[in-house]
Write a protein that holds these residues in place. Structure first.
Motif, short mmCIF file in Angstrom:
data_model
loop_
_atom_site.label_atom_id
_atom_site.label_comp_id
_atom_site.label_asym_id
_atom_site.label_seq_id
_atom_site.Cartn_x
_atom_site.Cartn_y
_atom_site.Cartn_z
N PRO A 35 46.90 17.12 -29.12
CA PRO A 35 47.69 17.38 -30.32
C PRO A 35 47.94 18.88 -30.40
O PRO A 35 47.18 19.67 -29.83
CB PRO A 35 46.80 16.89 -31.46
CG PRO A 35 45.45 16.69 -30.91
CD PRO A 35 45.55 16.68 -29.42
N SER A 36 48.98 19.28 -31.08
CA SER A 36 49.27 20.70 -31.22
C SER A 36 49.60 20.99 -32.68
O SER A 36 49.82 20.07 -33.47
CB SER A 36 50.44 21.11 -30.34
OG SER A 36 51.63 20.57 -30.88
N LEU A 37 49.66 22.25 -33.00
CA LEU A 37 50.03 22.65 -34.35
C LEU A 37 51.39 22.04 -34.73
O LEU A 37 51.57 21.53 -35.83
CB LEU A 37 50.06 24.17 -34.45
CG LEU A 37 50.42 24.75 -35.81
CD1 LEU A 37 49.35 24.39 -36.82
CD2 LEU A 37 50.57 26.25 -35.71
N GLU A 38 52.33 22.08 -33.79
CA GLU A 38 53.67 21.56 -34.06
C GLU A 38 53.69 20.05 -34.27
O GLU A 38 54.58 19.52 -34.92
CB GLU A 38 54.63 21.92 -32.91
CG GLU A 38 54.90 23.39 -32.75
CD GLU A 38 53.90 24.08 -31.80
OE1 GLU A 38 54.20 25.20 -31.40
OE2 GLU A 38 52.86 23.48 -31.46
N SER A 39 52.70 19.33 -33.70
CA SER A 39 52.67 17.88 -33.87
C SER A 39 51.89 17.46 -35.10
O SER A 39 52.16 16.40 -35.67
CB SER A 39 52.09 17.20 -32.62
OG SER A 39 50.76 17.58 -32.40
N ILE A 40 50.97 18.27 -35.56
CA ILE A 40 50.14 17.91 -36.71
C ILE A 40 50.70 18.44 -38.02
O ILE A 40 50.73 17.75 -39.03
CB ILE A 40 48.71 18.43 -36.50
CG1 ILE A 40 48.04 17.64 -35.39
CG2 ILE A 40 47.90 18.32 -37.78
CD1 ILE A 40 46.68 18.13 -35.02
N TYR A 41 51.19 19.66 -38.02
CA TYR A 41 51.58 20.33 -39.25
C TYR A 41 52.62 19.58 -40.09
O TYR A 41 52.46 19.47 -41.31
CB TYR A 41 52.06 21.75 -38.96
CG TYR A 41 52.39 22.52 -40.21
CD1 TYR A 41 51.38 22.99 -41.04
CD2 TYR A 41 53.71 22.73 -40.57
CE1 TYR A 41 51.68 23.68 -42.20
CE2 TYR A 41 54.01 23.42 -41.73
CZ TYR A 41 52.99 23.89 -42.54
OH TYR A 41 53.29 24.55 -43.68
N PRO A 42 53.70 19.04 -39.49
CA PRO A 42 54.71 18.39 -40.33
C PRO A 42 54.18 17.23 -41.18
O PRO A 42 54.70 16.96 -42.25
CB PRO A 42 55.76 17.89 -39.33
CG PRO A 42 55.61 18.80 -38.17
CD PRO A 42 54.13 19.10 -38.10
N ASP A 43 53.14 16.55 -40.72
CA ASP A 43 52.60 15.40 -41.44
C ASP A 43 51.18 15.61 -41.95
O ASP A 43 50.52 14.64 -42.34
CB ASP A 43 52.63 14.16 -40.53
CG ASP A 43 54.05 13.76 -40.17
OD1 ASP A 43 54.91 13.82 -41.06
OD2 ASP A 43 54.28 13.42 -39.01
N PHE A 44 50.71 16.84 -41.94
CA PHE A 44 49.31 17.09 -42.31
C PHE A 44 49.05 16.70 -43.76
O PHE A 44 49.78 17.06 -44.66
CB PHE A 44 48.94 18.55 -42.09
CG PHE A 44 47.51 18.84 -42.45
CD1 PHE A 44 46.49 18.48 -41.60
CD2 PHE A 44 47.19 19.43 -43.66
CE1 PHE A 44 45.17 18.74 -41.93
CE2 PHE A 44 45.88 19.69 -44.01
CZ PHE A 44 44.87 19.34 -43.13
N ARG A 45 47.97 15.98 -43.93
CA ARG A 45 47.46 15.63 -45.26
C ARG A 45 45.95 15.74 -45.18
O ARG A 45 45.33 15.18 -44.27
CB ARG A 45 47.81 14.20 -45.66
CG ARG A 45 49.26 13.86 -45.63
CD ARG A 45 50.02 14.48 -46.81
NE ARG A 45 51.38 14.05 -46.86
CZ ARG A 45 52.38 14.59 -46.19
NH1 ARG A 45 52.18 15.58 -45.37
NH2 ARG A 45 53.62 14.15 -46.32
N GLU A 46 45.35 16.44 -46.11
CA GLU A 46 43.90 16.54 -46.12
C GLU A 46 43.34 15.17 -46.48
O GLU A 46 43.77 14.54 -47.43
CB GLU A 46 43.43 17.59 -47.12
CG GLU A 46 41.95 17.83 -47.02
CD GLU A 46 41.50 19.02 -47.85
OE1 GLU A 46 40.31 19.08 -48.13
OE2 GLU A 46 42.34 19.86 -48.20
N ARG A 47 42.38 14.74 -45.70
CA ARG A 47 41.76 13.43 -45.94
C ARG A 47 40.25 13.59 -45.96
O ARG A 47 39.70 14.49 -45.35
CB ARG A 47 42.15 12.46 -44.83
CG ARG A 47 43.62 12.17 -44.79
CD ARG A 47 43.92 11.09 -43.75
NE ARG A 47 45.34 10.83 -43.75
CZ ARG A 47 46.13 11.00 -42.70
NH1 ARG A 47 45.64 11.42 -41.57
NH2 ARG A 47 47.41 10.74 -42.79
N HIS A 48 39.63 12.68 -46.58
CA HIS A 48 38.17 12.65 -46.61
C HIS A 48 37.70 11.53 -45.70
O HIS A 48 37.32 10.45 -46.15
CB HIS A 48 37.67 12.45 -48.04
CG HIS A 48 38.11 13.54 -48.96
ND1 HIS A 48 37.54 14.79 -48.94
CD2 HIS A 48 39.09 13.59 -49.89
CE1 HIS A 48 38.14 15.56 -49.83
NE2 HIS A 48 39.09 14.85 -50.42
N THR A 49 37.75 11.80 -44.42
CA THR A 49 37.35 10.81 -43.42
C THR A 49 36.37 11.45 -42.46
O THR A 49 35.96 12.58 -42.63
CB THR A 49 38.57 10.29 -42.65
OG1 THR A 49 39.20 11.38 -42.00
CG2 THR A 49 39.57 9.60 -43.57
#
Length: 98
Positions: A35-49
């Motif tokens: 994974p990369s910053l460009e692949s995670i950032y657009p859909d990032f949501r903080e989760r409690h997992t």
């Protein structure tokens, strides 16, 4: 493959990349699937997992690290082998040793 890079601190990741470069003959290729910053950032949501620890690089940061390790050219694709871009699901980066 599948999260093959980023599990060490910065010095450890560089050491891993340098070891890969030393192991390859000139013209050899090193594939990183991550994974990369460009692949995670657009859909990032903080989760409690469940948590794990992995260094997430941007494409620019990862190519700079690999250049420092001894690689000279790079091709970035997504997991469908299309050109990598912001929002791509994963980064498949092929680094070539001169």
């Amino acid at each position: 493959m599948w999260g093959s890079f980023g599990y060490f601190d910065e010095a450890g990741n560089l050491a891993q990349a340098r070891a890969a470069a030393r192991a390859l003959k000139p013209g050899g290729r090193y594939l990183i699937d991550t994974p990369s910053l460009e692949s995670i950032y657009p859909d990032f949501r903080e989760r409690h997992t469940e948590r794990s620890s992995m260094r997430i690089y941007s494409l620019r940061e990862l190519t700079e690290l690999l250049r420092e390790a001894g690689f000279t050219s790079f091709e970035a694709r997504d997991d469908a082998l299309e050109p990598f871009e912001l929002g791509s699901h994963r980064l498949w980066l092929v680094a070539r040793k001169a």
